[in-house]
Design an enzyme around this catalytic site. Sequence first.
Site, PDB file in Angstrom:
ATOM      1  N   ARG A  37     -21.333  12.942  73.169  1.00 37.63           N
ATOM      2  CA  ARG A  37     -20.598  14.195  73.361  1.00 37.63           C
ATOM      3  C   ARG A  37     -20.220  14.823  72.022  1.00 37.63           C
ATOM      4  O   ARG A  37     -20.771  15.830  71.605  1.00 37.63           O
ATOM      5  CB  ARG A  37     -19.344  13.933  74.227  1.00 37.63           C
ATOM      6  CG  ARG A  37     -18.708  15.205  74.797  1.00 37.63           C
ATOM      7  CD  ARG A  37     -17.741  15.892  73.874  1.00 37.63           C
ATOM      8  NE  ARG A  37     -16.631  15.032  73.461  1.00 37.63           N
ATOM      9  CZ  ARG A  37     -15.740  15.379  72.552  1.00 37.63           C
ATOM     10  NH1 ARG A  37     -15.821  16.559  71.936  1.00 37.63           N
ATOM     11  NH2 ARG A  37     -14.760  14.553  72.191  1.00 37.63           N
ATOM     12  N   ASP A  38     -19.312  14.213  71.302  1.00 41.85           N
ATOM     13  CA  ASP A  38     -18.850  14.776  70.031  1.00 41.85           C
ATOM     14  C   ASP A  38     -19.945  14.737  68.976  1.00 41.85           C
ATOM     15  O   ASP A  38     -20.013  15.602  68.111  1.00 41.85           O
ATOM     16  CB  ASP A  38     -17.621  13.988  69.559  1.00 41.85           C
ATOM     17  CG  ASP A  38     -16.856  14.708  68.453  1.00 41.85           C
ATOM     18  OD1 ASP A  38     -17.036  15.918  68.295  1.00 41.85           O
ATOM     19  OD2 ASP A  38     -16.089  14.040  67.748  1.00 41.85           O
TER      20      ASP A  38
ATOM     21  N   ASN B 215     -18.450  12.272  62.159  1.00 44.48           N
ATOM     22  CA  ASN B 215     -17.500  11.259  62.595  1.00 44.48           C
ATOM     23  C   ASN B 215     -17.718   9.953  61.844  1.00 44.48           C
ATOM     24  O   ASN B 215     -18.779   9.717  61.254  1.00 44.48           O
ATOM     25  CB  ASN B 215     -17.696  10.984  64.090  1.00 44.48           C
ATOM     26  CG  ASN B 215     -17.311  12.140  64.971  1.00 44.48           C
ATOM     27  OD1 ASN B 215     -16.143  12.433  65.160  1.00 44.48           O
ATOM     28  ND2 ASN B 215     -18.311  12.809  65.533  1.00 44.48           N
TER      29      ASN B 215
ATOM     30  N   HIS C 144     -12.839  11.356  60.778  1.00 46.10           N
ATOM     31  CA  HIS C 144     -14.053  11.946  60.220  1.00 46.10           C
ATOM     32  C   HIS C 144     -14.158  11.517  58.759  1.00 46.10           C
ATOM     33  O   HIS C 144     -13.151  11.276  58.099  1.00 46.10           O
ATOM     34  CB  HIS C 144     -14.010  13.470  60.338  1.00 46.10           C
ATOM     35  CG  HIS C 144     -14.284  13.979  61.713  1.00 46.10           C
ATOM     36  ND1 HIS C 144     -15.054  15.092  61.960  1.00 46.10           N
ATOM     37  CD2 HIS C 144     -13.909  13.532  62.935  1.00 46.10           C
ATOM     38  CE1 HIS C 144     -15.133  15.308  63.263  1.00 46.10           C
ATOM     39  NE2 HIS C 144     -14.434  14.369  63.871  1.00 46.10           N
TER      40      HIS C 144
ATOM     41  N   CYS D 261     -17.125  19.280  64.538  1.00 45.75           N
ATOM     42  CA  CYS D 261     -16.477  20.172  65.497  1.00 45.75           C
ATOM     43  C   CYS D 261     -17.080  21.572  65.373  1.00 45.75           C
ATOM     44  O   CYS D 261     -17.095  22.141  64.282  1.00 45.75           O
ATOM     45  CB  CYS D 261     -14.968  20.230  65.233  1.00 45.75           C
ATOM     46  SG  CYS D 261     -14.121  21.411  66.300  1.00 45.75           S
TER      47      CYS D 261
ATOM     48  N   HIS E   1      -9.239   8.800  65.625  1.00 45.66           N
ATOM     49  CA  HIS E   1     -10.525   9.496  65.607  1.00 45.66           C
ATOM     50  C   HIS E   1     -10.694  10.073  64.196  1.00 45.66           C
ATOM     51  O   HIS E   1     -10.194  11.151  63.887  1.00 45.66           O
ATOM     52  CB  HIS E   1     -10.508  10.613  66.656  1.00 45.66           C
ATOM     53  CG  HIS E   1     -11.798  11.344  66.812  1.00 45.66           C
ATOM     54  ND1 HIS E   1     -12.556  11.290  67.960  1.00 45.66           N
ATOM     55  CD2 HIS E   1     -12.478  12.171  65.977  1.00 45.66           C
ATOM     56  CE1 HIS E   1     -13.638  12.047  67.819  1.00 45.66           C
ATOM     57  NE2 HIS E   1     -13.607  12.597  66.618  1.00 45.66           N
TER      58      HIS E   1
END
Length: 311
Positions: A25-26, A263, A223, A254, A221
Amino acid sequence: MTTLPMTVREDGLPARVTIYEVGPRDGLQNEAALVPTEVKAEFVTRLVAAGLPTVEATSFVHPRWVPQLADAGDLLGLLGDRLGEAARDLPVLVPNDRGLDRALELGCRHVAIFGSATETFARKNLNRSLDEQFAMFEPTVRRARDAGLEVRAYLSMCFGDPWEGVVPVEQVVAAGTRLMDLGASQLSLGDTIGVGTAGHVGALVAAFGAAGLGPDRLAMHFHDTYGQALANTYAALRAGITTYDASAGGLGGCPYAESATGNLATEDLVWMLDGLGVEHGVDLDALVDTSRWMAGHLGRPSPSAVVRARS
């Protein structure tokens, strides 16, 4: 012979952590070229087979905003064929009530919402003010919980915002506790543009603890924009955090924040955890093979240091 890190167990670290895989997803949402649905299904299937306990499959966002994820329904259908009943437990992001409707129709049992700690990003990402976002999420979370679904809350811009600069810790805590008060069971704190440092991580976790949200209800989360993701993970481990979002091969960013580069790579996280003797249940060789395979489909090398070293 396959190279492995020497394991040196440290006092004060969790015995085991959960890796929350966000690559499908991300990781893929910001790819310009559309990835075929069949490739996405194979990606998720491989990640599950590698031992990742939680793999976020997709998002029910409007296709105009994130075209890469327009095939969410078809993808979940393919995953149902491949994984059977287990496909229903793959988390999906739902931005609003309409997204939840689709998730419920397809029998999903685990959803996530995505909020902002800052005014500017709330308006850019959600078309809502900082306060208005909570009113938007309230019925979505309530309906999901009433239907028996697990609800996770993401909070973005927790360490810095490209438009507003440094985000005060108390502002992040206020936004995060409001999301949890809606009924979410876990809060993932996002360093969306990768500007956080180890001391900042410790201060944020401590502030949430003082507000009544202990490390057992938080996830991180990170990065790796400024190369701090692993250092920040280590600081979070020392603070007692046991859930970490990561993306296979270091994919992602993003779409609404250009400075939000990749990420934390799942392979790099696994390597560090192995060296610290922290259990995670993931097969590193299978994971590296999967990321190399996906890099081939994307037509570029993986940004993961571990994947590069093993290639």
